[in-house]
Write an enzyme that holds these catalytic residues in place. Structure first.
Site, PDB file in Angstrom:
ATOM      1  N   HIS A   1      -5.083  -4.219  -5.455  1.00 35.53           N
ATOM      2  CA  HIS A   1      -3.971  -5.085  -5.851  1.00 35.53           C
ATOM      3  C   HIS A   1      -4.321  -6.007  -7.014  1.00 35.53           C
ATOM      4  O   HIS A   1      -3.626  -6.038  -8.034  1.00 35.53           O
ATOM      5  CB  HIS A   1      -3.505  -5.939  -4.666  1.00 35.53           C
ATOM      6  CG  HIS A   1      -2.347  -6.828  -5.005  1.00 35.53           C
ATOM      7  ND1 HIS A   1      -2.506  -8.125  -5.468  1.00 35.53           N
ATOM      8  CD2 HIS A   1      -1.013  -6.607  -4.982  1.00 35.53           C
ATOM      9  CE1 HIS A   1      -1.330  -8.654  -5.698  1.00 35.53           C
ATOM     10  NE2 HIS A   1      -0.400  -7.758  -5.419  1.00 35.53           N
TER      11      HIS A   1
ATOM     12  N   HIS B   1       4.022  -1.902   2.902  1.00 34.18           N
ATOM     13  CA  HIS B   1       3.481  -2.623   1.750  1.00 34.18           C
ATOM     14  C   HIS B   1       1.966  -2.766   1.856  1.00 34.18           C
ATOM     15  O   HIS B   1       1.452  -3.450   2.737  1.00 34.18           O
ATOM     16  CB  HIS B   1       4.161  -4.000   1.689  1.00 34.18           C
ATOM     17  CG  HIS B   1       3.746  -4.855   0.548  1.00 34.18           C
ATOM     18  ND1 HIS B   1       3.188  -6.103   0.731  1.00 34.18           N
ATOM     19  CD2 HIS B   1       3.830  -4.655  -0.784  1.00 34.18           C
ATOM     20  CE1 HIS B   1       2.951  -6.644  -0.441  1.00 34.18           C
ATOM     21  NE2 HIS B   1       3.335  -5.800  -1.373  1.00 34.18           N
TER      22      HIS B   1
END
Length: 496
Positions: A297, A255
């Site tokens: 992100h 991740h």
């Protein structure tokens, strides 16, 4: 002069069946060298021992720093041997004492490989090491080797041998029981310098072997086949990452890359995930004001850069000018934002696959890039906006999509609306939902972003999910190896 060979009473802490992974100055590829952070990262990456450089302050306290002066690494001009510890600690708090390193080593179950950099460092270290059974000491200086042996060292003692020196002669003049070959600059294939004749001569003389710090994977593979006690490396993941065929049937999705060691969504975090042999890299995608697809992100750059502003309102050249590493650690200063195309090219070069989470970007543009780069079979998609996923399914029926049943009214609705290939299931619901996913023809992917609790990772290892999306691939790898050790009586016996 030939001295009697040192006879250690405490053996070198080599693991069963392989050389010890000795993290050179800690994991210095990922943190500032010879700091507690570098040693902690090395432990996370599976190192068995940490190589530390031991010096003495003006008042005789053993501390770890490679250079005699702290200027090069820490930007503070202090000569360690001329500086008392209180002054050193106030000016350069990152320089750790041997006592602090030893406490961390005990807590992290790691050994210490101590290079003696100053006269008196060996004798000063011995009382602190009392009762610690996972250590070895060494020096380039034959006087330093003789000094620590004469002080009654019960641990193995190595003489460090430069390229061009005779290891047998160095051992004879120092009394060391181990030779440490520092031959990393011996050409493209320094491993060829460790000839069968040399190995036979070392064996006949009763000498053990430690090998230089090495970061070339192809060289490391050859070194690991040699009868060495340990190998030093700046990158422990190259020795302790997942090997081909190890833990078959589990695909690891990293991740945002290895984001607890390197800044998330950066090249550094991706490279580390690949070096640990994770199967998939998860990353996040936005469109810029001038239409580029970039990896980040958040909607803004405020949290993870030295700038401010919304990505959708910034051009690619503006984003490229930002430092997206220094916020995480000075060690990563200079990391720059990646485009999705660059991230895909790296993934392709490394033979890996990608989980693309789209934050804000047009369906057609993202799919066209993936298709044109020949990457459609090696990635899958998700987006927080269900409308985006539905549009992707309509635009590209062959696209691989992941979904979470919580985003839909029901499992039947998820299948009807998206027909996803992958169902992401929270760790807590795995036992209930993984069989349902398999029955529906989907691959279940466990998700765990929780606390780094080894007991939880042991439970995950026992579950052996087909896929898992997580932050701490290192903890999963450690748990799988613990499980393997306890499950195989032969492995358990050989590790004693």
């Amino acid at each position: 002069m030939t001295l009697p060979r040192h006879r250690p009473t405490i053996p070198f802490p080599r693991p069963a069946g392989r050389p010890a992974c000795i993290a050179h100055r800690g994991a210095r590829a990922h943190a500032v060298e010879n700091t507690l952070q570098a040693y902690a990262v090395a432990a996370d990456l599976g190192a068995d021992m940490w190589e530390i450089d031991l010096r003495l302050t003006a008042d005789g306290l053993p501390v770890s720093c490679h250079d005699a002066n702290t200027q090069h690494v820490f930007g503070v001009d202090l000569q360690i041997e001329d500086t008392d510890f209180a002054t050193l600690r106030a000016a350069v708090p990152e320089v750790p004492t041997l006592a602090e390193i030893l406490d961390l080593a005990k807590a992290r179950d790691c050994g210490l490989y101590i290079e003696l950099k100053a006269p008196g460092a060996g004798p000063a270290a011995l009382p602190l090491l009392a009762g610690f059974d996972r250590a070895a000491l060494g020096s380039f200086d034959s006087d330093g080797v003789r000094e620590v042996i004469a002080a009654g060292c019960p641990w193995p003692v190595a003489v460090l041998v430069r390229l061009g020196e005779d290891p047998l002669a160095r051992a004879a003049e120092s009394g060391a029981d181990t030779v440490h070959l520092c031959w990393e600059r011996g050409g493209d294939r320094p491993q060829d310098l460790v000839t069968p004749a040399l190995l036979a001569a070392l064996g006949a003389a009763g000498l053990d072997l430690v090998l230089w710090h090495e970061e070339r994977p192809e060289v490391l593979r050859d070194l690991e086949r040699l009868p060495a006690l340990g190998i030093c490396t700046d990158q422990p993941e190259l020795m302790r990452g997942r090997r081909p065929g190890e833990f078959a049937g589990i695909e690891v999705v990293c991740h945002r890359g290895m984001n607890h060691i390197a800044p998330e969504n950066t090249l550094a975090a991706a490279e580390l995930a690949y070096d640990l042999a994770c199967d998939w890299l998860e990353l996040d995608v936005h469109e810029t004001a001038d239409g580029a697809l970039v990896v980040h992100h958040d909607r803004t750059v405020d949290r993870c850069s030295d700038g401010t502003g919304a990505i959708a309102q910034m051009r690619l050249d503006q984003l490229r000018a930002l430092d997206i590493g220094a916020w995480f650690s000075p060690h990563y200063a200079g990391q720059r934002i990646q485009t999705l195309a660059e991230a895909i090219r790296l993934c392709q070069r490394r033979g890996k696959r990608m989980y693309i989470e789209v934050k804000y970007a047009p369906v057609e543009k993202v799919w066209a890039l993936v298709r044109d780069m020949g990457f459609a079979e090696d990635c899958f998609f998700w987006c927080w906006d269900l409308r985006w996923l539905k549009a992707l399914r309509a635009h590209a029926p062959q696209a691989r999509i992941k979904s979470n049943v919580e985003r839909h009214d029901s499992l039947a609705a998820m299948i009807h609306e998206l027909a996803p290939q992958i169902w992401e299931i929270p760790f807590e619901l795995w036992d209930r939902d993984a069989p349902r996913a398999r029955a529906a023809g989907m691959t279940p992917m466990m998700q765990y972003f929780g606390a780094p609790d080894p007991a939880t990772f042991d439970r995950i290892a026992r579950a052996r999910p087909e896929m898992i999306n997580l932050d701490r691939a290192d903890l999963l790898l450690a748990a799988l190896r613990r499980q393997e050790l306890h499950a195989d009586p032969q492995v358990r016996e050989s590790a004693r």
